[in-house]
Design an enzyme around this catalytic site. Structure first.
Site, PDB file in Angstrom:
ATOM      1  N   ILE A  64       0.778  -1.187  -0.167  1.00  0.00           N
ATOM      2  CA  ILE A  64      -0.150   0.015  -0.039  1.00  0.00           C
ATOM      3  C   ILE A  64       1.005   1.034   0.141  1.00  0.00           C
ATOM      4  O   ILE A  64       1.774   1.383   1.006  1.00  0.00           O
ATOM      5  CB  ILE A  64      -0.846   0.064   1.095  1.00  0.00           C
ATOM      6  CG1 ILE A  64      -1.770   1.100   1.205  1.00  0.00           C
ATOM      7  CG2 ILE A  64      -0.191  -0.163   2.412  1.00  0.00           C
ATOM      8  CD1 ILE A  64      -3.100   1.201   2.119  1.00  0.00           C
ATOM      9  N   SER A  65       0.737   2.117  -1.039  1.00  0.00           N
ATOM     10  CA  SER A  65       1.705   3.127  -1.147  1.00  0.00           C
ATOM     11  C   SER A  65       1.723   3.886   0.089  1.00  0.00           C
ATOM     12  O   SER A  65       0.590   4.087   0.723  1.00  0.00           O
ATOM     13  CB  SER A  65       1.379   3.913  -2.421  1.00  0.00           C
ATOM     14  OG  SER A  65       1.604   3.188  -3.510  1.00  0.00           O
TER      15      SER A  65
END
Length: 222
Positions: A64-65
């Site tokens: 997840i960025s």
């Protein structure tokens, strides 16, 4: 420390203030980041890390960025396309889809990893998010639902996928990190009829876009 909802609310406000200090100024983006509870897109045992400004592994070689990266990409999109249909390539946890939905876009998203697709689909249903999701090769887009006002790619490609460009509506834009396996340049490509205008921005590091018009899986592993 007990991680109650009120604690998470405070951390989320701090995250948004940090984004503002880092130069994210689009009010709609900041409002969406304040609204969407990022910790609900993390495994329960790892939610204390949800509001750190860092990428976090979600399994299967994906992440997840970090919040800044998500906000930066979303701002590039929102500054050009304020409404309409958006195709997200790389569903991951579903967080980016939730941000786009909170901003009023009609969201379509594609994920190639079956386990991540199932988890994200469960979140969309649990939170009653009207996101259309599909399991498949995101580099080929979603031709049955095209055209899109914008396409946002959350993985790195060696070059812009032709299929995604062709699925843009006129004046639509593609937001995508382009470059090598280690470092990429955030790029916005805007369609003007049959002309595609390219703008390059900051460098980032993304997981590779695997697919017919991305990297081959063998290249990812080498």
């Amino acid at each position: 420390m007990e991680w109650s909802e009120s604690v998470f609310d405070g951390r989320r406000r701090e995250m948004v203030e940090g984004l503002r200090r880092s130069g994210i100024m689009n009010a709609r983006v900041l409002e969406a980041f304040l609204e969407v509870r990022r910790h609900l897109f993390f495994p329960e045992s790892e939610r204390e890390h949800a509001y750190d400004d860092a990428a976090w592994p979600i399994g299967h070689g994906q992440t997840i960025s970090q919040p800044y990266t998500v906000a930066y990409m979303t701002s590039l999109l929102a500054d050009r396309v304020p409404s309409g249909k958006v195709l997200e390539v790389g569903t991951g946890s579903g967080y980016q889809s939730a941000i786009l939905d909170a901003m009023g876009y009609r969201v379509f998203t594609i994920e190639r990893v079956a386990a991540l697709y199932s988890e994200a689909l469960g979140r969309f249903r649990r939170f009653a998010l009207p996101v259309a999701a599909k399991l498949g090769d995101g580099s080929e887009g979603w031709p049955e639902e095209a055209p899109f006002n914008a396409v946002l790619v959350t993985a790195a490609a060696p070059k812009e996928p032709e299929a995604l460009l062709r699925q843009l509506s006129d004046n639509g834009c593609l937001v995508i990190p382009l470059g090598g396996m280690d470092v990429q340049q955030m790029t916005v490509i805007t369609r003007r009829g049959e002309v595609f205008l390219k703008e390059r921005y900051h460098e980032f590091a993304f997981v590779p876009l695997i697919g017919r018009e991305g990297w081959e899986e063998e290249q990812e592993q080498s």
